[in-house]
Design a protein around this motif. Structure first.
Motif, PDB file in Angstrom:
ATOM      1  N   PRO B 431       1.883  -6.202  -4.504  1.00  0.00           N
ATOM      2  CA  PRO B 431       2.084  -4.654  -5.225  1.00  0.00           C
ATOM      3  C   PRO B 431       0.619  -3.800  -4.852  1.00  0.00           C
ATOM      4  CG  PRO B 431       1.456  -6.365  -6.821  1.00  0.00           C
ATOM      5  CD  PRO B 431       1.612  -7.236  -5.741  1.00  0.00           C
ATOM      6  N   VAL B 432      -0.311  -4.603  -4.789  1.00  0.00           N
ATOM      7  CA  VAL B 432      -1.798  -3.870  -4.588  1.00  0.00           C
ATOM      8  C   VAL B 432      -2.455  -4.690  -3.669  1.00  0.00           C
ATOM      9  CG1 VAL B 432      -3.824  -3.060  -5.600  1.00  0.00           C
ATOM     10  CG2 VAL B 432      -1.606  -3.156  -6.873  1.00  0.00           C
ATOM     11  N   ALA B 433      -3.267  -3.849  -2.531  1.00  0.00           N
ATOM     12  CA  ALA B 433      -4.226  -4.386  -1.690  1.00  0.00           C
ATOM     13  C   ALA B 433      -5.430  -3.892  -2.095  1.00  0.00           C
ATOM     14  CB  ALA B 433      -3.919  -4.046  -0.237  1.00  0.00           C
ATOM     15  N   VAL B 434      -6.707  -4.804  -1.924  1.00  0.00           N
ATOM     16  CA  VAL B 434      -7.807  -4.416  -2.451  1.00  0.00           C
ATOM     17  C   VAL B 434      -8.747  -4.355  -1.120  1.00  0.00           C
ATOM     18  CG1 VAL B 434      -9.960  -5.031  -3.742  1.00  0.00           C
ATOM     19  CG2 VAL B 434      -7.669  -5.532  -4.797  1.00  0.00           C
ATOM     20  N   ILE B 435      -9.608  -3.324  -0.880  1.00  0.00           N
ATOM     21  CA  ILE B 435     -10.109  -3.126   0.135  1.00  0.00           C
ATOM     22  C   ILE B 435     -11.481  -2.889  -0.031  1.00  0.00           C
ATOM     23  CG2 ILE B 435     -10.536  -1.670   2.385  1.00  0.00           C
ATOM     24  CD1 ILE B 435      -7.584  -0.824   1.960  1.00  0.00           C
ATOM     25  N   GLU B 436     -12.636  -3.666   0.413  1.00  0.00           N
ATOM     26  CA  GLU B 436     -14.019  -3.551   0.130  1.00  0.00           C
ATOM     27  C   GLU B 436     -14.836  -4.010   1.358  1.00  0.00           C
ATOM     28  OE1 GLU B 436     -16.996  -5.126  -3.204  1.00  0.00           O
ATOM     29  OE2 GLU B 436     -16.384  -6.444  -1.624  1.00  0.00           O
ATOM     30  N   GLY B 437     -15.158  -2.878   1.879  1.00  0.00           N
ATOM     31  CA  GLY B 437     -16.220  -2.897   3.193  1.00  0.00           C
ATOM     32  C   GLY B 437     -17.593  -3.087   2.864  1.00  0.00           C
ATOM     33  N   SER B 438     -18.645  -3.176   3.683  1.00  0.00           N
ATOM     34  CA  SER B 438     -19.733  -2.916   3.283  1.00  0.00           C
ATOM     35  C   SER B 438     -20.250  -1.869   2.706  1.00  0.00           C
ATOM     36  CB  SER B 438     -20.713  -3.570   4.619  1.00  0.00           C
ATOM     37  OG  SER B 438     -20.249  -2.873   5.606  1.00  0.00           O
ATOM     38  N   GLN B 447     -11.741  -0.030  -2.728  1.00  0.00           N
ATOM     39  CA  GLN B 447     -10.293   0.960  -2.660  1.00  0.00           C
ATOM     40  C   GLN B 447      -9.228   0.131  -3.046  1.00  0.00           C
ATOM     41  OE1 GLN B 447     -10.357   4.035  -1.113  1.00  0.00           O
ATOM     42  NE2 GLN B 447     -12.421   3.692  -0.723  1.00  0.00           N
ATOM     43  N   LEU B 448      -8.418   0.789  -3.931  1.00  0.00           N
ATOM     44  CA  LEU B 448      -7.134  -0.036  -4.490  1.00  0.00           C
ATOM     45  C   LEU B 448      -5.824   0.679  -3.692  1.00  0.00           C
ATOM     46  CD1 LEU B 448      -7.511  -0.636  -7.967  1.00  0.00           C
ATOM     47  CD2 LEU B 448      -8.281  -2.080  -6.000  1.00  0.00           C
ATOM     48  N   LYS B 449      -4.956  -0.177  -2.942  1.00  0.00           N
ATOM     49  CA  LYS B 449      -3.816   0.611  -2.240  1.00  0.00           C
ATOM     50  C   LYS B 449      -2.691   0.273  -3.007  1.00  0.00           C
ATOM     51  CE  LYS B 449      -2.476   1.078   2.625  1.00  0.00           C
ATOM     52  NZ  LYS B 449      -2.445   2.507   2.737  1.00  0.00           N
ATOM     53  N   ASP B 450      -1.929   0.946  -3.540  1.00  0.00           N
ATOM     54  CA  ASP B 450      -0.778   0.750  -4.223  1.00  0.00           C
ATOM     55  C   ASP B 450       0.504   0.615  -3.149  1.00  0.00           C
ATOM     56  OD1 ASP B 450       1.751   1.064  -5.780  1.00  0.00           O
ATOM     57  OD2 ASP B 450       0.731   2.305  -7.207  1.00  0.00           O
ATOM     58  N   ARG B 473      -6.998   4.800  -3.647  1.00  0.00           N
ATOM     59  CA  ARG B 473      -7.736   5.322  -4.193  1.00  0.00           C
ATOM     60  C   ARG B 473      -9.064   4.517  -4.435  1.00  0.00           C
ATOM     61  NH1 ARG B 473      -7.121   5.167  -9.830  1.00  0.00           N
ATOM     62  NH2 ARG B 473      -5.746   3.521 -10.436  1.00  0.00           N
ATOM     63  N   GLU B 474      -9.954   5.091  -4.771  1.00  0.00           N
ATOM     64  CA  GLU B 474     -11.269   4.506  -4.853  1.00  0.00           C
ATOM     65  C   GLU B 474     -11.578   4.327  -6.391  1.00  0.00           C
ATOM     66  OE1 GLU B 474     -14.541   5.893  -1.968  1.00  0.00           O
ATOM     67  OE2 GLU B 474     -15.764   6.093  -3.827  1.00  0.00           O
ATOM     68  N   ALA B 478     -16.727  -2.288 -11.057  1.00  0.00           N
ATOM     69  CA  ALA B 478     -16.568  -2.763 -12.699  1.00  0.00           C
ATOM     70  C   ALA B 478     -15.424  -2.381 -13.218  1.00  0.00           C
ATOM     71  CB  ALA B 478     -17.859  -2.345 -13.355  1.00  0.00           C
ATOM     72  N   ASP B 479     -14.530  -1.682 -12.615  1.00  0.00           N
ATOM     73  CA  ASP B 479     -13.249  -1.259 -13.526  1.00  0.00           C
ATOM     74  C   ASP B 479     -12.077  -2.038 -12.535  1.00  0.00           C
ATOM     75  OD1 ASP B 479     -14.708   0.405 -14.886  1.00  0.00           O
ATOM     76  OD2 ASP B 479     -14.235   2.283 -13.902  1.00  0.00           O
ATOM     77  N   LEU B 480     -12.388  -2.896 -11.729  1.00  0.00           N
ATOM     78  CA  LEU B 480     -11.300  -3.608 -10.961  1.00  0.00           C
ATOM     79  C   LEU B 480     -10.283  -4.038 -11.631  1.00  0.00           C
ATOM     80  CD1 LEU B 480     -10.355  -5.170  -8.266  1.00  0.00           C
ATOM     81  CD2 LEU B 480     -11.856  -7.250  -9.061  1.00  0.00           C
ATOM     82  N   VAL B 481     -10.437  -5.041 -12.545  1.00  0.00           N
ATOM     83  CA  VAL B 481      -9.242  -5.743 -13.276  1.00  0.00           C
ATOM     84  C   VAL B 481      -8.534  -4.486 -14.076  1.00  0.00           C
ATOM     85  CG1 VAL B 481      -8.780  -7.237 -15.262  1.00  0.00           C
ATOM     86  CG2 VAL B 481     -10.582  -7.852 -13.570  1.00  0.00           C
ATOM     87  N   ALA B 482      -9.326  -3.717 -15.021  1.00  0.00           N
ATOM     88  CA  ALA B 482      -8.551  -2.704 -15.661  1.00  0.00           C
ATOM     89  C   ALA B 482      -7.772  -1.752 -14.914  1.00  0.00           C
ATOM     90  CB  ALA B 482      -9.551  -1.691 -16.605  1.00  0.00           C
ATOM     91  N   GLU B 483      -8.163  -1.233 -13.505  1.00  0.00           N
ATOM     92  CA  GLU B 483      -7.662  -0.583 -12.814  1.00  0.00           C
ATOM     93  C   GLU B 483      -6.141  -1.074 -12.222  1.00  0.00           C
ATOM     94  OE1 GLU B 483      -7.928   2.744 -12.216  1.00  0.00           O
ATOM     95  OE2 GLU B 483      -9.500   2.978 -13.263  1.00  0.00           O
ATOM     96  N   ILE B 484      -6.203  -2.164 -11.790  1.00  0.00           N
ATOM     97  CA  ILE B 484      -5.138  -2.992 -11.272  1.00  0.00           C
ATOM     98  C   ILE B 484      -4.356  -3.294 -12.485  1.00  0.00           C
ATOM     99  CG2 ILE B 484      -4.331  -5.335 -10.166  1.00  0.00           C
ATOM    100  CD1 ILE B 484      -6.693  -5.186  -8.374  1.00  0.00           C
TER     101      ILE B 484
END
Lengths: 489, 489
Positions: B431-438, B447-450, B473-474, B478-484
């Motif tokens: 359902p979601v891809a998480v993207i975190e570059g340096s 970045q969270l990709k729906d 969206r970015e 710290a809000d990772l879990v809540a946003e997902i």
């Protein structure tokens, strides 16, 4: 007319080495498998249920681990082919991945749980059908996949009721061992036999102790029964290197890694293995899996010949009493490692894979040994039959109870002897018996017998007190469900 | 040195007639088995898991139903004995009960679920390993036990998602059929063959129609392929009695019972059978199981020869499209009956028993056909790997998600090609891809990709709109879990 020969009656027995599982045993194993699969799923693993029957060819005629030819399979011939029952869940996974690799995602994380069969000599507590519960990642070359499985194994053990401190996941790497053997002068194809003996010797450290292993590394070892096992024929200096490897564990992962680096000096494969262990240790530490859960331990080798990289093992560290009452460590309940060649057998292409197998039956035994599992399950409420003609009413009573979510049944044996009905309720571990004769029915009431309380009173009370029957009381028919709910609360 | 012959690669295939089950298929079957076992337990039944392997002797060399010798088993020899895979769950129950009868409660209500194996010619949709799900009551002579199982079957079907009106449980009694055959002059041991032909003919009413059955009752029948099946050789008057039996069903249970009583006039066994049916009908009515759920239907005979009393069958009454698009009734998904002789084979003593077997795979197929089951399961959140050196951070991210109960995994394939990572996420139905570059890491964001929304937009939006990437969206790290959690809600 020819005389018909009377056939002898068949024996009502399972074949040797097989057994049946009843009630609570089935429920407890199911509950454990459910918990394990929840953890596996949380980690992104998908279920796979492969067929129980495989071609012998696909299983690898008969075992991939040629070091243990006695571990046979149950096999039969069909036309040209030989079919067999799977002896583990890893060989079928290799076949499934080779067969469906174009449709499956890569990496393919899959879990599988189910019985496997071994055509071995049965012994006490040693069955020819038992459960395995595996998780494997196919197509991921990174040791992050191995680290993930170690973390998952740790989570799984805690989930099923083994608290932190009562288990340890130990990690090693076959490449390190190969490096040590290289340093000890045991590289090369012509040393295959010696390497096999060394591997099995290390695997027996727990059982044989240092002295026994030293004997197997050298000339050989005679066991208590007088049987002689041929050794690897290593010289003292060579044996010293191997023994040094087994005792290379230090207080911290970093110190162990440093010690291993010394031992494999000069071996490229050894250095690569230590590097992998270091990466795993870093990943584990970053995620908070410290040495109270996962640690590097060079004494772990895992018997199977097919491992090619990291190997891991979960051991329960608490003591139990053995059959003679002596304390002993419970030991290993799960293990696995990286095997990069199993799929290659089918496709010719190397496919990296790593995975763990949990011995569910051993884990259940461990929980029993620690008293963390109740053998007794509560039975259903038993509605007794006082009056055969009123069966429909009794069925209506259980219907009402079931609708309220209460497990309940009518006694369906011969109702003549009421004592037999109560004996049955006792055998079923029923919490309550419902009694409704025509007299009660006419008055719109029922008798509820609290069998738990009754058993308690029978144990402690005098006959006089017992006759007062405080465990049995009359309630209004309309209050049946509410009253039983109270008794079960 | 002898030249080592290169072994050909094994074929990566299941044996013919076997298959594997993946992901959602396993989960759906498990969910159904869980629901069924909950109903069975509510009725007081206890789990039994007997061994998959039995002696051929215990299974009854090879089948108790001698009318169908083609239904073979997978068997192999071990020393003196022949062992075989169980072909159903009833024969093992008889063996278990005979073996443990002194320890088991009587009556013994048990349920069992698991694979069984048939050494038959495989065909489309016809497998040699499939699931059965049985409940049996052993040691209860009363037809209240049969009535209970019919009620439980009805409850079970509704529980797994077959609404009332979409199924019917039909009940009949072999004794009535035997009575009818007696009236038709087919009693006695010398008429065994004829009775067998009549029984199989009645069982085929659905498929062959009235005319086909009449032919089989008389001289015989030639099918479309020209194959001739020998008939029972009944005269017209005899055949009329049998045909009358099959069409004896009336609008109410009482009317059907009255009609059956007419048909068995003069046969004691027939009268006893009708009496049993009447008792079952009364019990069902008293508990509110009316003819929209359970009805008496004389056309039900069940193929197996071992039934001795009530027989029952659950049929799904809705239409589905067959492979050629023609509408047809879905048909039977469960059946069973009373068999009083199976345990006797072992002990010499008659033990009354009755039970039902649910064809779980057929029931799953029915729910699929009605669109009541989703084939697609939601995959895990995929954390992509932008930077191989930051694997520990990615593992920490999935750790946080899992702790919050969110299924999540790090991409563990080769991370070089980012497109492959997204293709993988798509294949997993993530359902979601998480993207975190340096870059993101330095700024404390992700970045969270729906992917659900993304797929929707890709279907309907123009390229320009799509490039605006509203599905990505970015968010603050710290809000990772809540946003997902919000995205999955």
């Amino acid at each position: 007319m020819a005389k018909v020969k009377k056939q002898p009656r068949p024996k009502a027995e399972t074949p040797k080495g097989f057994r049946d599982y009843f009630g609570a045993e089935v429920a407890q194993r199911k509950a454990m498998l459910d918990e394990i699969s929840e953890v596996y799923q949380l980690y992104g693993f998908e279920a796979l249920e492969s067929s129980a029957v495989e071609t012998v060819e696909a299983l690898g005629k008969f075992l991939p681990d040629v070091d243990r030819p006695n571990e046979g399979v149950f096999a039969w011939q069909e036309d040209e082919d030989w079919l067999a029952l799977r002896y583990d869940l890893t060989a079928p996974l290799a076949r499934v991945y080779a067969q469906f690799r174009n449709d499956l995602p890569t990496p393919y994380r899959r879990y599988a749980m189910g019985p496997v069969w071994r055509n071995e000599k049965p012994g006490p507590g040693r069955f020819r059908q038992f459960y395995q519960c595996d998780a494997d990642t196919v197509g991921a070359p990174s040791v992050a996949a191995d680290a993930e499985i170690c973390a998952m194994l740790s989570d799984t053990l805690e989930r099923v009721g083994i608290p932190r401190g009562d288990y340890i996941v130990r990690v090693n790497n076959r490449k390190v061992l190969n490096g040590v053997l290289e340093v000890a002068g045991l590289a090369g194809a012509d040393k295959d036999t010696e390497r096999g003996i060394v591997l099995r010797a290390i695997d027996k450290l727990d059982r044989l102790g240092e002295e026994g292993v030293r004997a197997l590394l050298g000339a050989g070892r005679e066991d208590e029964s007088g049987d002689f096992t041929k050794g690897a024929g290593l010289g003292d200096a060579q044996a010293e290197i191997v023994m040094g490897f087994m005792s290379a564990k230090r207080d911290t992962g970093a110190a162990t890694v440093a010690r291993l680096n010394e031992l494999v000096t000069g071996s490229a494969i050894g250095a690569a293995g230590v590097q992998e262990l270091e990466t795993i240790a870093e990943l584990m530490a970053a995620q908070g899996y410290n040495s109270d859960r996962i640690e590097i331990d060079p004494s772990v080798v895992r018997g199977l010949g097919y491992y090619t990289g990291p190997v891991y093992e979960a051991e329960l560290t608490f003591e139990i009493k053995d059959e003679k009452g002596r304390p002993r460590q419970f030991g290993s309940v799960a293990g696995g490692g990286r095997y990069d060649d199993l799929v290659k057998r089918f496709t010719g292409q190397e496919v990296p894979a790593t995975g763990v197998s949990i011995g569910v039956d051993r884990l259940l035994a461990a929980l029993h040994a620690k008293g963390r599992m109740d053998n007794q399950t509560v039975g259903p409420v038993i509605v007794t039959v006082m009056d055969r003609d009123r069966m429909a009413e009794y069925q209506t009573i259980v219907g009402e109870l079931r609708t309220a979510g209460i497990r309940a049944e009518v006694y369906l044996g011969n109702p003549k002897n009421f004592g037999n009905q109560l004996k049955y309720a006792d055998k079923r571990n029923a919490p309550v018996a419902v009694i409704e004769g025509s007299d009660e029915a006419a008055r719109g009431v029922l008798q509820l017998k609290d069998l738990v309380l009754g058993a308690e009173i029978a144990k402690t009370a005098s006959l006089e007190e017992w006759k007062g029957q405080p465990a049995q009381r009359e309630v209004a028919r309309a209050d049946l469900v509410a009253e039983i709910k109270k008794m079960l609360a």
